[in-house]
Design a protein around this motif. Structure first.
Motif, PDB file in Angstrom:
ATOM      1  N   PRO A 106       0.807  -1.229   0.000  1.00  0.00           N
ATOM      2  CA  PRO A 106       0.000   0.000   0.000  1.00  0.00           C
ATOM      3  C   PRO A 106       0.838   1.276   0.000  1.00  0.00           C
ATOM      4  CG  PRO A 106      -0.864  -1.589   1.570  1.00  0.00           C
ATOM      5  CD  PRO A 106       0.448  -2.122   1.112  1.00  0.00           C
ATOM      6  N   LYS A 107       1.965   1.258   0.691  1.00  0.00           N
ATOM      7  CA  LYS A 107       2.835   2.438   0.725  1.00  0.00           C
ATOM      8  C   LYS A 107       3.430   2.711  -0.650  1.00  0.00           C
ATOM      9  CE  LYS A 107       4.067   1.772   5.595  1.00  0.00           C
ATOM     10  NZ  LYS A 107       5.167   1.520   6.557  1.00  0.00           N
TER      11      LYS A 107
ATOM     12  N   ARG B   9      11.119   7.090  -6.122  1.00  0.00           N
ATOM     13  CA  ARG B   9      10.482   7.276  -4.813  1.00  0.00           C
ATOM     14  C   ARG B   9       9.859   5.987  -4.306  1.00  0.00           C
ATOM     15  NH1 ARG B   9      11.335  11.460  -7.595  1.00  0.00           N
ATOM     16  NH2 ARG B   9      11.902  13.432  -6.572  1.00  0.00           N
ATOM     17  N   LYS B  10       9.443   5.131  -5.221  1.00  0.00           N
ATOM     18  CA  LYS B  10       9.020   3.791  -4.822  1.00  0.00           C
ATOM     19  C   LYS B  10      10.215   3.025  -4.233  1.00  0.00           C
ATOM     20  CE  LYS B  10       5.356   3.133  -8.325  1.00  0.00           C
ATOM     21  NZ  LYS B  10       4.223   2.729  -7.482  1.00  0.00           N
TER      22      LYS B  10
ATOM     23  N   ALA C 179       2.164   1.771  -3.509  1.00  0.00           N
ATOM     24  CA  ALA C 179       1.090   2.096  -4.450  1.00  0.00           C
ATOM     25  C   ALA C 179       0.707   3.574  -4.425  1.00  0.00           C
ATOM     26  CB  ALA C 179      -0.130   1.236  -4.150  1.00  0.00           C
ATOM     27  N   GLN C 180       1.050   4.266  -3.350  1.00  0.00           N
ATOM     28  CA  GLN C 180       0.688   5.680  -3.224  1.00  0.00           C
ATOM     29  C   GLN C 180       1.632   6.593  -3.996  1.00  0.00           C
ATOM     30  OE1 GLN C 180       0.504   6.591   0.967  1.00  0.00           O
ATOM     31  NE2 GLN C 180      -1.036   5.033   1.385  1.00  0.00           N
ATOM     32  N   VAL C 181       2.719   6.039  -4.516  1.00  0.00           N
ATOM     33  CA  VAL C 181       3.757   6.842  -5.176  1.00  0.00           C
ATOM     34  C   VAL C 181       3.855   6.444  -6.640  1.00  0.00           C
ATOM     35  CG1 VAL C 181       6.190   7.476  -5.135  1.00  0.00           C
ATOM     36  CG2 VAL C 181       5.014   6.968  -2.996  1.00  0.00           C
ATOM     37  N   GLU C 182       4.041   7.431  -7.510  1.00  0.00           N
ATOM     38  CA  GLU C 182       4.123   7.176  -8.948  1.00  0.00           C
ATOM     39  C   GLU C 182       5.562   6.936  -9.411  1.00  0.00           C
ATOM     40  OE1 GLU C 182       1.748   6.852 -11.196  1.00  0.00           O
ATOM     41  OE2 GLU C 182       0.085   7.224  -9.802  1.00  0.00           O
TER      42      GLU C 182
END
Length: 311
Positions: free
Chosen positions: A112-113, A122-123, A115-118
């Motif tokens: 989930p963490k 940063r992923k 998935a919040q980043v494009e």
């Protein structure tokens, strides 16, 4: 002056350690002597100076979640410094040694963490502390100054192989099997197996076969190829035999055993000359220890019950 005479010369007493504020020597000793409580590890002392650490998530086949990774690191860091501990036995409670990493835990906590980043960079930053913790957790066995013996029964899958290859010695029951499972879930193992397994079994070819195919490596073959030192008939016999070995080692000089481990770990990844230089530097100090005197006199007098101070 003879060698034995020089060995018998008493060392000067060390100056007392001074603690600031309200932190006393008694507090320091108490903190180092008190075994922490863990949620997913069971710790006992079956023999003096022998600590038995059990993976304790039997309802989950001892699958390793984030908390267990953290506890393993904390536990072996504690064992490394505890003067009451001279050797550690690691086993698993229940039907499995370990089913490997807890994929459900990863899905719930990490995905989930991410998935919040494009952006991919940063992923990657989100993944980094997780990977580093998992690596440090496995390496804590190798970095522990005390020898660690892995006692494996039934399945030792995925992260379990990372874990046991960081131990000093491995033993198993005849129902045990080992399986590097990461390729089957679409990833490369990243917490120690690829780095340690080829060196442990001494065959780069076999290590690659096991890692690429994810095939099971049964106990008999693991013994034949050097992954384990001995195969026992049952889990009970395994634990009894390994604790007996641990007790034997625990009665040796802790200075000698811990220095030997330090040299073996260092020498594995360095040249012969670098290893010789390393142990030379260590023994410039360790040959001045009272343990050398006591052990030497024990050998000369054939005393099998030499008692060594805590370290």
């Amino acid at each position: 002056m003879s060698l034995i005479s020089r060995l018998l010369v008493k060392s000067k007493p060390l100056k007392p350690v001074i603690f600031s504020n309200n932190y006393t020597l008694q507090t320091h000793i108490a903190n180092m002597s008190s075994t922490p409580n863990y949620e997913f590890l069971s710790v006992s002392t079956p023999k003096e100076h022998v600590f038995h650490v059990e993976l304790n998530r039997p309802d989950k086949l001892n699958a390793i979640n984030y908390s267990l990774f953290s506890e393993l690191k904390s536990c072996f860091e504690f064992m490394s410094e505890s003067e009451d501990c001279r050797i550690v036995v690691l086993s698993g409670a229940g039907r499995f040694f370990t089913a490997g990493i807890d994929l459900q835990d990863v899905t719930q906590n990490m995905v989930p963490k991410v998935a919040q980043v494009e952006d991919v960079a940063r992923k990657a930053k989100i993944f980094r502390p997780f990977i580093r913790l998992y690596q440090d957790s496995m390496s804590s066995l190798e970095q522990c100054r005390k020898p660690v013996i892995a006692a494996v029964h039934s399945g030792c899958i995925g992260a379990g192989v990372d874990l046991i290859t960081a131990a000093d010695m491995r033993f198993c029951s005849k129902d045990a099997y080992f399986q590097v499972k990461e390729v089957d879930i679409g990833m490369a193992a990243d917490v120690g197996t690829l780095q340690r397994l080829p060196k442990v079994i001494g065959s780069d070819s076999l290590a690659r076969e096991l890692c690429y195919t994810c095939s099971k490596f049964p106990a008999a073959e693991a013994l034949d190829r050097g992954l384990v030192s001995k195969v026992y008939d049952t889990k009970d016999e395994l634990i009894q035999g390994v604790i007996g070995l641990a007790e034997e080692i625990s009665k040796k000089s802790p200075v000698a055993v811990q220095t030997t481990k330090a040299s073996l770990v260092y020498s594995r990844d360095h040249t012969v000359q670098e290893g010789l230089d390393h142990i030379g530097l260590l023994n410039q100090m360790m040959l001045q220890s009272e343990d050398l005197v006591n052990a030497t006199m024990g050998q000369l007098t054939k005393d099998p019950n030499v008692v060594f101070s805590k370290l």
